[in-house]
Design a protein around this motif. Structure first.
Motif, short mmCIF file in Angstrom:
data_model
loop_
_atom_site.label_atom_id
_atom_site.label_comp_id
_atom_site.label_asym_id
_atom_site.label_seq_id
_atom_site.Cartn_x
_atom_site.Cartn_y
_atom_site.Cartn_z
N PRO A 1 0.96 -1.30 0.04
CA PRO A 1 -0.12 0.08 -0.31
C PRO A 1 1.19 1.34 -0.04
CG PRO A 1 -0.52 -1.17 2.48
CD PRO A 1 0.68 -1.60 1.15
N ALA A 2 2.18 1.37 0.83
CA ALA A 2 3.03 2.45 0.43
C ALA A 2 3.42 2.64 -0.33
CB ALA A 2 3.70 2.02 1.16
N LEU A 3 3.74 1.53 -1.25
CA LEU A 3 3.51 2.41 -3.18
C LEU A 3 2.89 2.79 -3.72
CD1 LEU A 3 5.93 1.90 -5.54
CD2 LEU A 3 5.03 -0.33 -5.88
N VAL A 4 1.09 2.55 -3.37
CA VAL A 4 0.42 2.93 -4.36
C VAL A 4 0.30 4.28 -3.61
CG1 VAL A 4 -2.19 2.78 -4.52
CG2 VAL A 4 -1.11 0.56 -4.13
N ILE A 5 0.11 4.27 -2.56
CA ILE A 5 0.31 5.90 -2.08
C ILE A 5 1.40 6.16 -2.47
CG2 ILE A 5 0.26 7.30 -0.15
CD1 ILE A 5 -0.85 4.57 1.87
N ALA A 6 2.78 6.43 -2.71
CA ALA A 6 3.78 7.28 -2.90
C ALA A 6 3.44 7.03 -4.81
CB ALA A 6 4.99 6.17 -3.20
N ARG A 7 2.75 6.19 -5.61
CA ARG A 7 3.18 6.15 -7.18
C ARG A 7 1.97 7.52 -7.39
NH1 ARG A 7 0.10 1.42 -8.99
NH2 ARG A 7 -1.62 2.12 -7.98
N GLU A 8 0.44 7.65 -6.41
CA GLU A 8 -0.43 8.34 -7.12
C GLU A 8 -0.30 9.60 -6.18
OE1 GLU A 8 -3.81 7.48 -8.47
OE2 GLU A 8 -2.88 5.70 -8.64
N ILE A 9 0.25 9.81 -5.45
CA ILE A 9 0.82 10.75 -4.63
C ILE A 9 1.81 11.67 -5.31
CG2 ILE A 9 2.37 13.07 -3.47
CD1 ILE A 9 1.07 10.07 -1.06
N SER A 10 2.90 10.78 -5.93
CA SER A 10 3.99 11.33 -7.40
C SER A 10 3.29 11.75 -8.67
CB SER A 10 5.04 10.06 -7.67
OG SER A 10 4.41 9.09 -8.12
N GLN A 11 2.18 11.07 -8.95
CA GLN A 11 1.46 12.08 -10.27
C GLN A 11 0.18 13.32 -10.33
OE1 GLN A 11 -1.03 8.05 -10.91
NE2 GLN A 11 0.54 6.50 -11.53
N SER A 12 -0.01 13.36 -8.64
CA SER A 12 -0.96 14.60 -8.66
C SER A 12 0.00 15.92 -8.09
CB SER A 12 -1.79 14.08 -7.69
OG SER A 12 -1.30 13.44 -5.83
N HIS A 13 1.31 15.62 -7.07
CA HIS A 13 1.44 16.81 -6.46
C HIS A 13 3.54 17.14 -7.37
CE1 HIS A 13 3.47 18.73 -3.20
NE2 HIS A 13 4.91 18.56 -3.74
N SER A 14 2.90 18.34 -7.76
CA SER A 14 3.68 18.76 -8.78
C SER A 14 5.15 19.36 -7.99
CB SER A 14 2.82 20.46 -9.45
OG SER A 14 2.89 20.80 -8.47
N GLY A 15 5.29 19.17 -6.76
CA GLY A 15 6.67 19.99 -5.82
C GLY A 15 8.10 18.55 -6.20
N SER A 16 8.62 18.65 -5.23
CA SER A 16 9.47 18.26 -4.89
C SER A 16 9.28 16.54 -3.97
CB SER A 16 11.00 18.68 -4.90
OG SER A 16 12.05 19.60 -5.47
N ILE A 17 9.58 15.42 -4.13
CA ILE A 17 9.33 13.91 -3.25
C ILE A 17 10.30 13.27 -3.41
CG2 ILE A 17 8.44 12.16 -4.02
CD1 ILE A 17 5.96 12.77 -5.70
N HIS A 18 10.91 13.46 -2.12
CA HIS A 18 12.22 12.30 -1.73
C HIS A 18 11.53 11.26 -0.92
CE1 HIS A 18 14.95 15.14 -2.51
NE2 HIS A 18 14.01 16.44 -1.60
N ILE A 19 11.82 10.14 -1.25
CA ILE A 19 11.19 9.08 -1.22
C ILE A 19 12.95 8.11 -0.39
CG2 ILE A 19 11.09 6.19 -1.76
CD1 ILE A 19 8.99 8.65 -2.73
N ILE A 20 12.38 8.05 0.85
CA ILE A 20 13.51 7.31 1.73
C ILE A 20 13.42 5.95 1.98
CG2 ILE A 20 14.05 7.27 4.22
CD1 ILE A 20 12.41 10.62 2.65
#
Length: 420
Positions: free
Chosen positions: A347-366
Motif C-alpha cells: 500500500p505504501a507503493l500505491v500511495i507514493a505512486r498516486e502522490i507522485s502523479q498528483s503533486h507538482s513539487g519535489s518528492i523524496h522517497i526514503i
C-alpha cells in the motif's frame, strides 16, 4: 521397509519462497536444481549470489552453490521431487485468481516426470488448484498414472504444502514452523512429509486432502486481514473523533483477552492482501465478513492520500506565498512491511505512486532497502536515510532506522505511530 531418501530435488520458481526453500534443502547436502524463467535470477544464483533481500539467505546460497549442492537453470530436468513455488496473481482487476503460472510450471515439468516422482504445489492457491495441476500433468503425460484416477497405485504422487513464513524471518521459520500437508492420497502425504523432514523441525501435520490444506493457508491470512481491518477502521474513527489510535489500542489491549493489531496505510504482501479474495472467489455469497475486511483495507490507501493532500493544504495555508510546486514531500518507506525490500502489493507503493502523479513539487522517497525506485516513481528522488528536509513528512513503513529518528519539522502524516 522404509522408502529411500530423496537424492535430487527441483524447485520451480526462485523467488521469495522458492530460493530459500531450495537453499534449505541444499544445506542438508541434497542435490537441488532451481528452475526460473528469469535468466538474471538464474545467473545471479549460479554465482553464489541472491537477487532478493532476506536475512541470512545470501550466506546459505553462497555456501551451497560453492559446495555444488545448488544450481539454477531455466529448463526443468529430471528429479525425484518437484516443488512448485510460482506466483498466483489476479486476472485483471476482478480479484479472480489466475493459475497461468502454476499451469505453465506443471506443463514445463511434465515432460521430465517418471514413475515414483513427487509433485508438491507450494504456491498459495485457491481451493482446487492442486487438483487442477494434477489434471494438467495427466493430460500432458497419458503414459503415467496420477492420483485422481489411480489413487494409491498412481505412478506420480501429488500434494499441496503452502509456505507459512514471515518475510524477514524466512530462513528460521522454514525450519521451525509446522507444515500443513495435503496429499491427494495417504501415500502422497507420507512422501511429502518425508521430504520436508529433511530440514523441518516443526510438525508435519497431514490434512485430509489438498483442498483443506489450500483453505488452511487462505484462512490463516484472512484471519490476519480481518483483524488488521478492525485496527485500520479504528484509526479512521479515531482520526474523525480527534483521538490517538495508538493510545486507544494500548489501553484496550490491557484487557487480558484483547489483542488488537496495529493500524497502517493498508495491507500489503503477496499473501494477506491477496489470499482472502481467493476465499471470496470460491464462495462469493457466503464470504461477507472476509470481503468487507478486504474492502476496508483496500480503501485505506485512498484515505491516506486524502490526508496527505490535506497536509499539503495546511502547509500552503500557513505559507500563502507558496504554491504546491514549492512544497517538498518526504515519503518514508515503500515496502509492504518493515525492514525488507519486498514491494509486492505494498500500500505504501500505491500511495507514493498516486502522490507522485498528483503533486507538482519535489518528492523524496526514503527507503533504505532498495537501490532503484520503481518506474512509476521516476519523478521522485530516492534517499536511504531518514531526516530529509521537507515540508510534509509521510511515515508509511516503520523501518528500524526510522524508529530512531526524531520528529521532523513540518506537517506530519504518520501512519505507524513513529512520531507520536
Amino acid at each position: 521397509m522404509a522408502e529411500p531418501t530423496f537424492k535430487k530435488i527441483s524447485v520451480i520458481g526462485l523467488g521469495y519462497i522458492g530460493l530459500p526453500t531450495a537453499a534449505m534443502f541444499a544445506s542438508r547436502k541434497i542435490e537441488v536444481v532451481g528452475v526460473d524463467v528469469n535468466q538474471h535470477a538464474v545467473d545471479t544464483i549460479n554465482r553464489g549470489e541472491v537477487h532478493i533481500v532476506e536475512p541470512d539467505l545470501d550466506l546459505v546460497v553462497r555456501a551451497v552453490v560453492n559446495e555444488g549442492y545448488l544450481r539454477a537453470t531455466t529448463v526443468p530436468e529430471p528429479a525425484e521431487a518437484f516443488l512448485i513455488a510460482v506466483p498466483t496473481p489476479f486476472k485483471g482487476d476482478h480479484h479472480e485468481p489466475d493459475l497461468k503460472y502454476i499451469e505453465a510450471a506443471a506443463l514445463a515439468v511434465a515432460p521430465v516426470l517418471k514413475k515414483g516422482d513427487l509433485i508438491i504445489l507450494e504456491s498459495t492457491s485457491p481451493v482446487g488448484a492442486t487438483e487442477a495441476m494434477a489434471r494438467w500433468m495427466a493430460e500432458a503425460r497419458p503414459d503415467l498414472s496420477f492420483p485422481q484416477a489411480a489413487g494409491e497405485a498412481a505412478d506420480i504422487r501429488v500434494a499441496h504444502c503452502p509456505e507459512r513464513v514471515l518475510p524477514g524471518k524466512v530462513m528460521q521459520e522454514l525450519i521451525t514452523n509446522d507444515r500443513v500437508i495435503g496429499g491427494m492420497t495417504e501415500k502422497c502425504s507420507e512422501a511429502a512429509a518425508r521430504l520436508y523432514r529433511n530440514f523441518v523441525t516443526g510438525e508435519c501435520v497431514v490434512a485430509s486432502g489438498p483442498r483443506v490444506a489450500e483453505m488452511a493457508k487462505l484462512t490463516e491470512n484472512s484471519f490476519r486481514d480481518v483483524n488488521i481491518a478492525f485496527a485500520n477502521e479504528l484509526s479512521i474513527i479515531c482520526d474523525k473523533l480527534d483521538m490517538d489510535v495508538w493510545e486507544l489500542i494500548s489501553l484496550a489491549n490491557r484487557h487480558p483477552r484483547v489483542n488488537i493489531l496495529q493500524p497502517g496505510p493498508g495491507v500489503g504482501g503477496h499473501c494477506i492482501a491477496v489470499d482472502p479474495w481467493f476465499i471470496v472467489s470460491s464462495a462469493p455469497e457466503e464470504a461477507q465478513l472476509i470481503r468487507t475486511a478486504r474492502e476496508v483495507n483496500d480503501a485505506k490507501p485512498q484515505w491516506v492520500i486524502d490526508k496527505v493532500h490535506a497536509a499539503i493544504g495546511a502547509h500552503l495555508s500557513a505559507n500563502p506565498d507558496k504554491t504546491a510546486k514549492d512544497v517538498t514531500l518526504a515519503i518514508y518507506g515503500l515496502a509492504f512491511k518493515p525492514d525488507i525490500d519486498d514491494l509486492r502489493e505494498s500500500p505504501a507503493l500505491v500511495i507514493a505512486r498516486e502522490i507522485s502523479q498528483s503533486h507538482s513539487g519535489s518528492i523524496h522517497i526514503i527507503e533504505p532497502n532498495i537501490e532503484v525506485l520503481p518506474e512509476c516513481l521516476m519523478n521522485a528522488t530516492l534517499s536511504f536515510e531518514a531526516g530529509a528536509q521537507a515540508d510534509v513528512h509521510i511515515m508509511l513503513v516503520d523501518h528500524s532506522p526510522f524508529k530512531a529518528s526524531s520528529e521532523p519539522n513540518g506537517e506530519i502524516v504518520d501512519l505507524r505511530g513513529v512520531w507520536r
